[in-house]
Motif scaffolding. Structure first.
Motif, PDB file in Angstrom:
ATOM      1  N   PHE A 102      -3.311 -11.112   8.586  1.00  0.00           N
ATOM      2  CA  PHE A 102      -4.559 -11.192   7.842  1.00  0.00           C
ATOM      3  C   PHE A 102      -4.948  -9.850   7.215  1.00  0.00           C
ATOM      4  O   PHE A 102      -5.667  -9.811   6.216  1.00  0.00           O
ATOM      5  CB  PHE A 102      -5.690 -11.677   8.747  1.00  0.00           C
ATOM      6  N   PHE A 103      -4.468  -8.741   7.808  1.00  0.00           N
ATOM      7  CA  PHE A 103      -4.706  -7.398   7.266  1.00  0.00           C
ATOM      8  C   PHE A 103      -3.349  -6.685   7.146  1.00  0.00           C
ATOM      9  O   PHE A 103      -3.031  -5.790   7.930  1.00  0.00           O
ATOM     10  CB  PHE A 103      -5.643  -6.591   8.165  1.00  0.00           C
ATOM     11  N   PRO A 104      -2.519  -7.066   6.179  1.00  0.00           N
ATOM     12  CA  PRO A 104      -1.130  -6.570   6.126  1.00  0.00           C
ATOM     13  C   PRO A 104      -0.994  -5.067   5.944  1.00  0.00           C
ATOM     14  O   PRO A 104       0.048  -4.508   6.268  1.00  0.00           O
ATOM     15  CB  PRO A 104      -0.540  -7.326   4.928  1.00  0.00           C
ATOM     16  N   ALA A 164      -8.447  -3.135   3.783  1.00  0.00           N
ATOM     17  CA  ALA A 164      -8.258  -4.182   2.781  1.00  0.00           C
ATOM     18  C   ALA A 164      -6.840  -4.085   2.211  1.00  0.00           C
ATOM     19  O   ALA A 164      -6.213  -3.028   2.272  1.00  0.00           O
ATOM     20  CB  ALA A 164      -9.300  -4.031   1.682  1.00  0.00           C
ATOM     21  N   PRO A 165      -6.296  -5.199   1.687  1.00  0.00           N
ATOM     22  CA  PRO A 165      -6.971  -6.473   1.457  1.00  0.00           C
ATOM     23  C   PRO A 165      -6.974  -7.378   2.685  1.00  0.00           C
ATOM     24  O   PRO A 165      -6.099  -7.271   3.542  1.00  0.00           O
ATOM     25  CB  PRO A 165      -6.130  -7.101   0.346  1.00  0.00           C
ATOM     26  N   PHE A 166      -7.979  -8.239   2.710  1.00  0.00           N
ATOM     27  CA  PHE A 166      -8.060  -9.283   3.737  1.00  0.00           C
ATOM     28  C   PHE A 166      -7.466 -10.561   3.154  1.00  0.00           C
ATOM     29  O   PHE A 166      -7.913 -11.053   2.116  1.00  0.00           O
ATOM     30  CB  PHE A 166      -9.511  -9.511   4.141  1.00  0.00           C
TER      31      PHE A 166
END
Length: 448
Positions: free
Chosen positions: A391-393, A403-405
């Protein structure tokens, strides 16, 4: 309760088992816990080849061994049903599809630099993996944690590894010690699975049931133990002689044998060791190549430790073990894979008879029950770890919510979990659908 079968199904012949283990090798996504959950669904609940108690007893043993626990569980169950031939069959079929796929991907990676189509598929598979691991924690926890003491051990294990970063081997050791103490002080709390007959009440009689006698080939004897160890030592020596003429392959044989004995706690426990050896010491591949291989290993079937296939392939090409790059890559991949998994067969075939002889003895089963409880907490940590990086790579420990989410990945993960939990969807169907969704999403123009 009248709809629960009271008669065990017919024992599967070797041919039928062959096709099951072959299928499992192609659909065993979700890391070790997802693979264990898949085997539980198939072998305990649907096919009823083995009872809940026998399954958990084998699982507990595999959890404390070095090496990949999911493949060792497959080897154990197949050995119990079909002897040494069954053990070899299940073990090889478990990792063979991943070996071939990762070798082909490694060749494509070296030839073209990236695999855009595969990246699109993986974009959907990664959140599905989050759902599969979370579902595995729920499934195994709901079966194994029968009282507040075991729930407490699971919670403590999660806090230890998630908050304080305690190593998995230490968690296993403490959980086993708690099991030893608990088995003496409060034995009723450490009788795994809720007592004999619990599996019958849940799923019906099984081919290998709670009270099924240990088959002759699985009974312990010191002579059998000595012959088994001698056979594996011979196989290892012969294999080392075969690769000994090529220095890189010889180094790989020695290195991955050592790695196999250091994998207490699964693949994540040994990945730093593999990284240090493969990247920094031997120079078989670069750091970014190792990370790319890990990403592919997480989203292809088979144990996560199959990343060694990737390391071996790239190492074989980098060091030019043969003139032909394809031959060099497959040689490196084969050597790395063979020496990584050979000890797993040794552990099961040599120690399995002792484990079978101890399954009704509380002083042996109580520590394993404690280990199972701790493992549930570790699975939850793994689910959180996967979710965080999916979700938070671009997040890091210093900036955990950078970010990004990936809101779309969250939607895919939630949908996959609902499909598995509420609608009892087949894992392979969920993975396939999520992969198609991920590919479609990456090919479409941005919505915002």
């Amino acid at each position: 309760m009248s709809d629960i079968p009271q008669t065990a199904p017919q024992a599967p012949p070797l041919g039928q088992a062959f096709f099951y283990w072959l299928k499992l090798g192609f659909i065993s996504f979700g890391g070790p816990m997802g693979q264990i959950a898949l085997m539980h669904t198939d072998l305990v609940e649907k096919k009823r080849w083995i009872s809940e108690h026998r399954f958990l007893h084998a699982l507990n043993f595999c959890m404390i061994l070095p090496g990949p626990e999911a493949i060792q569980l497959a080897i154990y169950i197949s050995w119990l049903m079909h002897g040494v031939l069954g053990a070899v069959m299940a073990g090889v079929l478990f990792f063979l599809p991943a070996f071939l796929l990762l070798s082909l991907l490694a060749g494509a990676y070296l030839a073209w630099g990236d695999v855009p189509l595969m990246q699109g598929l993986f974009y959907g598979i990664k959140p599905a993996v989050v759902a599969i691991v979370l579902f595995a924690a729920w499934r195994i926890g709901s079966k194994a944690l029968k009282n507040s003491v075991l729930w407490g051990i699971a919670a403590a294990a999660f806090v230890a590894i998630f908050v304080f970063g305690v190593g998995f081997p230490w968690i296993v050791l403490v959980a086993a010690l708690l099991g030893v103490i608990g088995g003496k002080v409060m034995p009723d709390k450490f009788r795994g699975g809720g007592g004999h007959g619990a599996s019958d009440k849940a799923y019906g009689a099984a081919v290998i049931d709670d009270h099924t006698p240990t088959p002759p080939h699985a009974q312990f004897s010191w002579l059998k133990l000595g012959m088994t160890v001698a056979a594996f030592v011979t196989i290892w020596l012969v294999a080392m002689l075969v690769v000994g003429g090529q220095q890189t392959l010889n180094d790989m044989g020695s290195f991955f044998t050592k790695a196999a004995f250091l994998t207490i706690g699964g693949a994540y426990a040994v990945l730093p060791y593999v990284y240090q050896g493969g990247v920094e010491h031997y120079g078989w591949l670069t750091g970014p190549q190792m990370i790319d291989g890990l990403a592919l290993g997480e989203t292809t079937p088979g144990p996560l430790i199959m990343v060694v296939t990737w390391v071996g392939y790239l190492g074989g090409v980098t060091k030019a073990v043969f003139v032909n790059p394809l031959a060099a890559g497959f040689a490196g991949a084969a050597v790395a894979t063979f020496f990584t998994f050979l000890p797993s067969f040794l552990f099961i075939l040599s120690a399995g008879p002792m484990v079978e002889s101890s399954r009704n003895d509380l002083k042996f089963t109580a520590p394993l029950t404690g280990v199972t409880a701790a493992v549930v907490g570790v699975i939850m940590n793994l689910a959180v770890f996967f979710a965080w990086h999916t979700f938070f790579p671009q997040a890091s420990t210093a900036t955990p919510f950078t970010a990004p989410f990936e809101w779309f990945a969250v939607l895919v993960a939630v949908g996959a979990f609902v499909a598995l939990w509420k609608y009892k969807a087949d894992v392979m169907h969920v993975i396939s659908f999520c992969a198609a969704v991920g590919l479609t999403y990456t090919l479409l123009p941005p919505l915002f």
